[in-house]
Each structure stands twice: as C-alpha cells, then as structure tokens.
Design a protein around this motif. Sequence first.
Motif, PDB file in Angstrom:
ATOM      1  N   GLY A  25      -2.461   9.870  -6.479  1.00  0.00           N
ATOM      2  CA  GLY A  25      -3.844  10.177  -6.826  1.00  0.00           C
ATOM      3  C   GLY A  25      -4.725   8.962  -6.992  1.00  0.00           C
ATOM      4  N   ALA A  26      -4.149   7.748  -6.953  1.00  0.00           N
ATOM      5  CA  ALA A  26      -4.936   6.530  -7.148  1.00  0.00           C
ATOM      6  C   ALA A  26      -5.785   6.246  -5.911  1.00  0.00           C
ATOM      7  CB  ALA A  26      -4.018   5.353  -7.438  1.00  0.00           C
ATOM      8  N   PHE A  27      -6.897   5.529  -6.114  1.00  0.00           N
ATOM      9  CA  PHE A  27      -7.782   5.131  -5.027  1.00  0.00           C
ATOM     10  C   PHE A  27      -7.548   3.657  -4.698  1.00  0.00           C
ATOM     11  CE2 PHE A  27      -9.907   8.867  -6.658  1.00  0.00           C
ATOM     12  CZ  PHE A  27     -10.360   9.497  -5.503  1.00  0.00           C
ATOM     13  N   ILE A  28      -7.534   3.336  -3.417  1.00  0.00           N
ATOM     14  CA  ILE A  28      -7.295   1.974  -2.944  1.00  0.00           C
ATOM     15  C   ILE A  28      -8.389   1.616  -1.950  1.00  0.00           C
ATOM     16  CG2 ILE A  28      -5.645   0.415  -1.844  1.00  0.00           C
ATOM     17  CD1 ILE A  28      -3.478   2.482  -2.519  1.00  0.00           C
ATOM     18  N   LEU A  76      -9.069   4.688   0.363  1.00  0.00           N
ATOM     19  CA  LEU A  76      -7.891   5.543   0.531  1.00  0.00           C
ATOM     20  C   LEU A  76      -7.543   6.195  -0.784  1.00  0.00           C
ATOM     21  CD1 LEU A  76      -5.808   2.912   2.492  1.00  0.00           C
ATOM     22  CD2 LEU A  76      -7.091   4.766   3.525  1.00  0.00           C
ATOM     23  N   GLN A  77      -6.883   7.342  -0.696  1.00  0.00           N
ATOM     24  CA  GLN A  77      -6.379   8.020  -1.893  1.00  0.00           C
ATOM     25  C   GLN A  77      -4.910   8.338  -1.681  1.00  0.00           C
ATOM     26  OE1 GLN A  77      -8.140  11.786  -2.896  1.00  0.00           O
ATOM     27  NE2 GLN A  77      -7.462  11.706  -5.029  1.00  0.00           N
ATOM     28  N   THR A 114       0.827  -1.201   0.000  1.00  0.00           N
ATOM     29  CA  THR A 114       0.000   0.000   0.000  1.00  0.00           C
ATOM     30  C   THR A 114       0.860   1.249   0.000  1.00  0.00           C
ATOM     31  OG1 THR A 114      -1.686  -1.209   1.246  1.00  0.00           O
ATOM     32  CG2 THR A 114      -1.874   1.172   1.192  1.00  0.00           C
ATOM     33  N   SER A 115       1.948   1.223   0.769  1.00  0.00           N
ATOM     34  CA  SER A 115       2.838   2.371   0.825  1.00  0.00           C
ATOM     35  C   SER A 115       3.515   2.610  -0.513  1.00  0.00           C
ATOM     36  CB  SER A 115       3.883   2.158   1.919  1.00  0.00           C
ATOM     37  OG  SER A 115       4.772   3.242   1.964  1.00  0.00           O
ATOM     38  N   SER A 116       3.978   1.534  -1.175  1.00  0.00           N
ATOM     39  CA  SER A 116       4.627   1.698  -2.480  1.00  0.00           C
ATOM     40  C   SER A 116       3.637   2.171  -3.539  1.00  0.00           C
ATOM     41  CB  SER A 116       5.261   0.380  -2.911  1.00  0.00           C
ATOM     42  OG  SER A 116       4.276  -0.625  -3.076  1.00  0.00           O
ATOM     43  N   THR A 117       2.372   1.782  -3.415  1.00  0.00           N
ATOM     44  CA  THR A 117       1.356   2.247  -4.365  1.00  0.00           C
ATOM     45  C   THR A 117       1.169   3.752  -4.270  1.00  0.00           C
ATOM     46  OG1 THR A 117       0.217   0.122  -4.213  1.00  0.00           O
ATOM     47  CG2 THR A 117      -1.034   1.977  -5.089  1.00  0.00           C
ATOM     48  N   LEU A 156      -1.136   8.070   2.759  1.00  0.00           N
ATOM     49  CA  LEU A 156      -2.442   7.979   2.116  1.00  0.00           C
ATOM     50  C   LEU A 156      -3.447   8.828   2.867  1.00  0.00           C
ATOM     51  CD1 LEU A 156      -2.459   4.107   1.679  1.00  0.00           C
ATOM     52  CD2 LEU A 156      -2.012   5.749  -0.112  1.00  0.00           C
ATOM     53  N   ARG A 157      -4.497   9.207   2.162  1.00  0.00           N
ATOM     54  CA  ARG A 157      -5.582   9.981   2.767  1.00  0.00           C
ATOM     55  C   ARG A 157      -6.823   9.116   2.843  1.00  0.00           C
ATOM     56  NH1 ARG A 157      -9.857  13.216   1.064  1.00  0.00           N
ATOM     57  NH2 ARG A 157      -9.355  12.781  -1.125  1.00  0.00           N
TER      58      ARG A 157
END
Length: 332
Positions: free
Chosen positions: A243-246, A330-331, A234-237, A287-288
């Motif tokens: 700006g990607a959503f997870i 998350l974003q 998740t951190s590397s993403t 992440l936000r």
Amino acid sequence: MLDEHFCAKDEHGTRWRREAHRKRGGAYYRIIRYADDFAIMVCGSKAHADALWEEVAAVLAPLGLRLSETKTRVCHLDEGFVFLGFRIQRRIKRGTSKKCVYTYPSKKALLSVMAKVRALTNRSRHKTLEDLLRQLNLVLRGWCNYFRHGVSKATFHFLDAYVWRRVTAWLRKRHTGITWKDLYRRFLTGRPGNRPAENGVIMFDTTQGPRWCGCCSRRARTTTGWRCGTPKATSSTSTDFPGAFIALDTFPRRTLDQQRKLAARRGIPARFAWACDDPRSLERLGLRVVESTGLARLPGPVRRQLPARYRFLLPLAEPVLGQAMRVTLLQA
C-alpha cells in the motif's frame, strides 16, 4: 521525573550566567536518557559528580527504582565510558592539539556481533551458501546501521575481514579438498571485493559508507558497490510495505547512452545506471503505476507554483524533456 529534576536545576538561563556560576565554584548538568539508561554530564568538579549518587537515588526511590552499582560509575570524559553500545571518549585529534569527543563501537558490542557470526558459520543446518549469506546479511546490516553514526571505519573493516574469513572457512569445510583457485572461481564475485555470493545474494560489505547511487545521482547507501539496486529495492518495498507510495525518476536508454556527452553532466562523477523506457514495465515488480508524467506536463498545482517564464517555456521543451526524464508514482 529524572529529566524534570535536572531541567529544574538549570536556573541560569543563558550561557554567560552558567559560566559565571561555574567560576563561583558551582556546576551545571545535562542528562541524556534512553528508556531506563541515562548518562549525566557534569561541568564541575569530581565532588559535584560524586554528590549525584545520593541525589539520583532520592529521585528514583519514589518510583520504586534504584541505581545498579555494577553498571553505574563516575568517570572523567578523558577516561571514556560506554553508553548504549558506544564508547564515548575525549581524545586529541590526530595531527592537531585539539581535543574532540569521539564515539566508537564498544568492545562488548563488537564481541557480541562476532559471536553471532561465529554461531551462524558453525551451524551445519545451512544447506547452501545463499541461506548462510541471507542470515549473515540480516545481522551485519542491522549492526552497521546502528553504529554507522559513530567513528566506526576501523571497526567495520575489522568486522568485514573477520566475516570473510569465517565464510570462506565454512566453504572449505563444506567442500573438502577445494583449492583457493576453485573457491574464488565458484563462490566469490572476483575483483574488486572478492565477496562470497550465490544466486545473486552477496555478503554484506560493512566497509562501504554512503556513496553516490548511480541511478539517481543522490547520496545513498549501497550494499553492492556501484551497481544500482533500484529495481530490486523497489520490488522488496512492494513486499514489505503493501500500500506504500513510491516516486521514481525514470530515464530511457538513449539518455543513459548520451549522458557522458552532455556538458551539464561532465562535471558530475555519478552516472545513471538504470534505464526504463516504459514506466508501465514496472508493474512486473508487483507495483501499480498511479501516474507517470514528464517535466513538461506537470500537474496543475505544481505548474502554478513555477515562475511565469518556466510555465511558458515548458510546453516548448516538451519534445526534449518529455523523453529525457519522467516522474512516476507507484503504489505497492
């Protein structure tokens, strides 16, 4: 243009008409093309295949292209041929009399990645094992992801053993006089695996196929055994795809501790391996948190699609479901 030419040759329509045409001495064709590389499959005689030399050359001539005589040949499927790095060959399936078409990594592709590994492990510019493993993992992960769709198990095991020997030899050259006992203690992860590792960077395991990820019970490819890498991934993403959503399923520690006692989970071999009591803590990964909700408090559009009995029971189950699992958006 070549695709259109061979599609137009298939005027038989149905399978039965093609088989009737074949019994009358004809042939039918299929073309597989990627960029300027193509293979033409012929259901017919060798004479039909040999006739394609002039036919294909005539189609390519108006485009200013010509066939490469050194790279083009006519062969039977039982002999096998190399296409896009794969060796494609029809062989008898082990233990049966049935013939199947197999796709293996070609010897040229294997020698190519071995040469890259040899070049990386010969360089003295790598100051630490961590630097070497980062470079090796990029090469190995990309190569294995490309060839994982073929019959590659034996090749992956051979490559893994080769890389392990090269890395351990590099370590012994860097640390003159080191014993195997000290090498295992200082630079390897221990059993099972004995993977070279330093500062959390572990040598990529080419022998691992798709496994059940312990954090979410979904089939996924993991590169560090059964140990879940969700936080790291998740951190590397967030770094690679700003700006990607997870979307993540998060579970509290209490759910992880009691999962073996739940009757619904006793028959499932995978286990949750990552606890997250507060979804807001994920913001430390860069992440936000856009939204975090439990199953009992689904958004309105989602709730309206559920059957009426579920919509009635969800509020009653909120004390249990609200703490057992949450869905967090998350974003990066």
